[in-house]
Design a protein around this motif. Structure first.
Motif, PDB file in Angstrom:
ATOM      1  N   VAL A  75      -0.003  -9.744  10.188  1.00 59.49           N
ATOM      2  CA  VAL A  75      -0.614  -8.532  10.763  1.00 59.49           C
ATOM      3  C   VAL A  75       0.008  -7.266  10.185  1.00 59.49           C
ATOM      4  CG1 VAL A  75      -1.418  -9.545  12.921  1.00 59.49           C
ATOM      5  CG2 VAL A  75       0.951  -8.720  12.751  1.00 59.49           C
ATOM      6  N   ARG A  76       1.164  -7.361   9.579  1.00 61.16           N
ATOM      7  CA  ARG A  76       1.729  -6.190   8.906  1.00 61.16           C
ATOM      8  C   ARG A  76       1.024  -5.947   7.578  1.00 61.16           C
ATOM      9  NH1 ARG A  76       6.206  -3.769  10.065  1.00 61.16           N
ATOM     10  NH2 ARG A  76       7.168  -3.896   7.985  1.00 61.16           N
ATOM     11  N   LEU A  77       0.522  -6.998   6.963  1.00 54.54           N
ATOM     12  CA  LEU A  77      -0.310  -6.873   5.768  1.00 54.54           C
ATOM     13  C   LEU A  77      -1.687  -6.313   6.112  1.00 54.54           C
ATOM     14  CD1 LEU A  77      -1.355  -7.553   2.845  1.00 54.54           C
ATOM     15  CD2 LEU A  77      -1.658  -9.908   3.643  1.00 54.54           C
ATOM     16  N   THR A  78      -2.320  -6.894   7.132  1.00 54.38           N
ATOM     17  CA  THR A  78      -3.711  -6.545   7.441  1.00 54.38           C
ATOM     18  C   THR A  78      -3.859  -5.299   8.293  1.00 54.38           C
ATOM     19  OG1 THR A  78      -3.685  -8.018   9.372  1.00 54.38           O
ATOM     20  CG2 THR A  78      -4.441  -8.954   7.284  1.00 54.38           C
ATOM     21  N   ASP A  79      -2.912  -5.061   9.204  1.00 51.29           N
ATOM     22  CA  ASP A  79      -3.037  -3.964  10.161  1.00 51.29           C
ATOM     23  C   ASP A  79      -1.912  -2.936  10.072  1.00 51.29           C
ATOM     24  OD1 ASP A  79      -5.236  -4.828  12.516  1.00 51.29           O
ATOM     25  OD2 ASP A  79      -4.403  -6.487  11.393  1.00 51.29           O
ATOM     26  N   GLY A  80      -0.937  -3.169   9.222  1.00 53.21           N
ATOM     27  CA  GLY A  80       0.181  -2.246   9.124  1.00 53.21           C
ATOM     28  C   GLY A  80       0.967  -2.113  10.416  1.00 53.21           C
ATOM     29  N   ALA A 112       0.838  -1.187   0.000  1.00 57.78           N
ATOM     30  CA  ALA A 112       0.000   0.000   0.000  1.00 57.78           C
ATOM     31  C   ALA A 112       0.880   1.245   0.000  1.00 57.78           C
ATOM     32  CB  ALA A 112      -0.921  -0.005   1.217  1.00 57.78           C
ATOM     33  N   ALA A 113       0.254   2.403  -0.283  1.00 59.00           N
ATOM     34  CA  ALA A 113       1.007   3.651  -0.313  1.00 59.00           C
ATOM     35  C   ALA A 113       1.593   3.968   1.057  1.00 59.00           C
ATOM     36  CB  ALA A 113       0.114   4.788  -0.790  1.00 59.00           C
ATOM     37  N   GLY A 114       0.824   3.671   2.140  1.00 56.99           N
ATOM     38  CA  GLY A 114       1.326   3.890   3.487  1.00 56.99           C
ATOM     39  C   GLY A 114       1.808   2.588   4.079  1.00 56.99           C
ATOM     40  N   ARG A 115       1.243   2.226   5.228  1.00 57.92           N
ATOM     41  CA  ARG A 115       1.601   0.951   5.840  1.00 57.92           C
ATOM     42  C   ARG A 115       0.646  -0.129   5.382  1.00 57.92           C
ATOM     43  NH1 ARG A 115       2.048   1.899  12.165  1.00 57.92           N
ATOM     44  NH2 ARG A 115      -0.090   2.575  11.802  1.00 57.92           N
ATOM     45  N   GLY A 116       1.068  -1.365   5.542  1.00 56.71           N
ATOM     46  CA  GLY A 116       0.206  -2.488   5.203  1.00 56.71           C
ATOM     47  C   GLY A 116       0.188  -2.754   3.714  1.00 56.71           C
ATOM     48  N   GLY A 117      -0.776  -3.556   3.290  1.00 57.73           N
ATOM     49  CA  GLY A 117      -0.857  -3.932   1.887  1.00 57.73           C
ATOM     50  C   GLY A 117      -2.278  -4.228   1.484  1.00 57.73           C
ATOM     51  N   LEU A 130       7.055 -10.234  -0.323  1.00 57.74           N
ATOM     52  CA  LEU A 130       7.115  -8.806  -0.623  1.00 57.74           C
ATOM     53  C   LEU A 130       7.967  -8.065   0.403  1.00 57.74           C
ATOM     54  CD1 LEU A 130       4.115  -6.646  -1.792  1.00 57.74           C
ATOM     55  CD2 LEU A 130       5.669  -5.781  -0.054  1.00 57.74           C
ATOM     56  N   GLU A 131       7.779  -8.402   1.686  1.00 57.15           N
ATOM     57  CA  GLU A 131       8.570  -7.754   2.742  1.00 57.15           C
ATOM     58  C   GLU A 131      10.068  -7.956   2.497  1.00 57.15           C
ATOM     59  OE1 GLU A 131       7.726  -6.023   5.658  1.00 57.15           O
ATOM     60  OE2 GLU A 131       6.038  -7.028   6.643  1.00 57.15           O
ATOM     61  N   ARG A 132      10.447  -9.148   2.081  1.00 60.10           N
ATOM     62  CA  ARG A 132      11.864  -9.423   1.848  1.00 60.10           C
ATOM     63  C   ARG A 132      12.362  -8.755   0.562  1.00 60.10           C
ATOM     64  NH1 ARG A 132      14.850 -13.094   4.491  1.00 60.10           N
ATOM     65  NH2 ARG A 132      13.926 -13.749   6.466  1.00 60.10           N
ATOM     66  N   LEU A 133      11.540  -8.773  -0.478  1.00 60.33           N
ATOM     67  CA  LEU A 133      11.966  -8.174  -1.744  1.00 60.33           C
ATOM     68  C   LEU A 133      12.205  -6.675  -1.611  1.00 60.33           C
ATOM     69  CD1 LEU A 133       9.819  -9.925  -4.505  1.00 60.33           C
ATOM     70  CD2 LEU A 133      12.308  -9.947  -4.264  1.00 60.33           C
ATOM     71  N   ARG A 134      11.350  -5.985  -0.858  1.00 63.31           N
ATOM     72  CA  ARG A 134      11.541  -4.543  -0.771  1.00 63.31           C
ATOM     73  C   ARG A 134      12.716  -4.176   0.139  1.00 63.31           C
ATOM     74  NH1 ARG A 134       5.903  -2.554   2.074  1.00 63.31           N
ATOM     75  NH2 ARG A 134       6.158  -3.544   4.113  1.00 63.31           N
TER      76      ARG A 134
END
Length: 361
Positions: free
Chosen positions: A123-128, A21-26, A323-327
């Motif tokens: 929870v980083r995907l769903t809740d940032g 996502a543009a901010g946190r999460g996805g 995605l977390e690892r790629l970025r």
């Protein structure tokens, strides 16, 4: 950034596409999951050979459906992630080889995802949610409390000395004749039962560490069933409900006690209360969630849990971990080997990753 994730570590064949996502999460663009419940139900549990063959039969179709639902072609992906362990090795190999083949053909980075890290980061995907947080990972094969300090940075506080809590739910369901899968069956039966009717032990409660044990609790349920059958014949619906409720209450009390100790340790290291995250298939149990929310509130913390549909195995969590690892600049070679066992503590943090925090001395 958009990533395809493939999950085949046990008895769900899954594929999903997520984007940051543009901010946190996805955002989840697609999430296709095929359960193998009917294939394994006659055996009362997962049969590895049957699971692997089912993955092989369905994984290509599910990947195609996930890509179509996301409205993307493979050229539009930024990477491909697949579970490479831990899990049933035959199934893991199916998903891993599928992911590697897609990455190789389309010239995309491949990420070898640890299945447990998928749960840990959901929870980083769903809740940032920001790092750090305390994680209670509860599933059919795992029961752990860990400090999550960053991607690939995990410190274990405690784990089960014998059986995982999800495995205990499955065995109790079988003892009570509630069917398969055991976790949802026990929860349904417990909803109408009396949790005080049967006196069951609370293993490890009050211990100064953060470990778990559930084998003795399973034995106590078996002995209670044998005693009830000897006294009144085959279990009736009321006895099943009361035993299920008594077992679930015992598990809840144990998880509360262990989580409370871990929360106190985590707060001491962090210098303030930190969030408690519960993840894994057993985290879908509403009664256990409510019990853990009480413990978190008493510690001045908050309980964070993925939606129930993202607690059980799914491709979205694998895509997000990739995605977390790629970025952070991490990808894996196509000869990365699948692993039936792969503890979270053996993961390495992607480079470069800034230090998020350091425990207080």
């Amino acid at each position: 950034m958009r990533v395809l994730g493939i999950e085949t570590s046990c008895d769900e064949t899954a594929a999903a596409v997520v984007e940051s996502a543009a901010g946190r999460g996805g955002r989840i663009l697609s999430n296709r999951v095929l359960s193998q419940l009917e294939e394994h139900r006659p055996f009362g549990g997962v049969v590895p050979e049957i699971a692997a063959r089912a993955h092989l039969d369905h994984v290509d179709r599910l990947v195609a459906e996930a890509m179509a639902e996301a409205g993307l072609g493979f050229a539009e992906l930024d990477g491909v992630a697949a579970t490479v362990g831990p899990g049933l090795i035959g199934g893991v190999l199916v998903g891993a080889m599928t992911g590697k083949a897609i990455a190789a053909v389309h010239g995309k980075p491949f990420v070898a995802v640890n299945h447990l890290e998928g749960h840990a980061l959901t929870v980083r995907l769903t809740d940032g949610l920001d790092f750090p947080y305390l994680l209670l990972l509860v599933s059919g094969g795992h029961c752990q409390l860990l400090a999550v300090e960053g991607v690939g940075r995990y410190r274990r506080y405690g784990s089960t000395l014998d059986d995982a809590v999800g495995e205990a739910f499955d065995k109790v369901a079988k003892l009570l004749g509630l069917g398969y899968p055991g976790g949802p069956a026990v929860e349904r039966a417990a909803a109408g039962g009396d949790p005080a009717r049967f006196a069951l032990p609370r293993p490890m409660k009050g211990r100064p560490d953060c470990d778990f044990s559930f084998s003795g609790l399973k034995t106590a349920v078996r002995q209670a069933v044998e005693k009830a059958v000897e006294a009144a014949g085959p279990l009736d619906e009321r006895a099943r409900a009361d035993l299920a409720a008594s077992f679930q209450a015992a598990v809840a009390e144990v998880l509360q006690d262990r989580a409370a100790r871990a929360l106190a340790r985590f707060a001491a290291e962090l210098g303030r209360p930190g969030p408690l995250v519960v993840a894994g298939g057993v985290a879908a149990n509403r009664s256990l969630r409510a019990a853990l929310a009480e413990v978190a509130a008493a510690a001045g913390a908050v309980l964070v849990a993925p939606p129930p549909g993202l607690c059980t195995d799914n491709g979205a969590m694998i895509a997000w971990a990739g995605l977390e690892r790629l970025r952070l600049g991490a990808a894996d070679p196509l000869d990365f080997r699948a692993r039936p066992r792969w503890p979270l503590e053996e993961l390495s943090a992607p480079v470069p990753e800034p230090a998020q925090w350091e425990p207080a001395q």
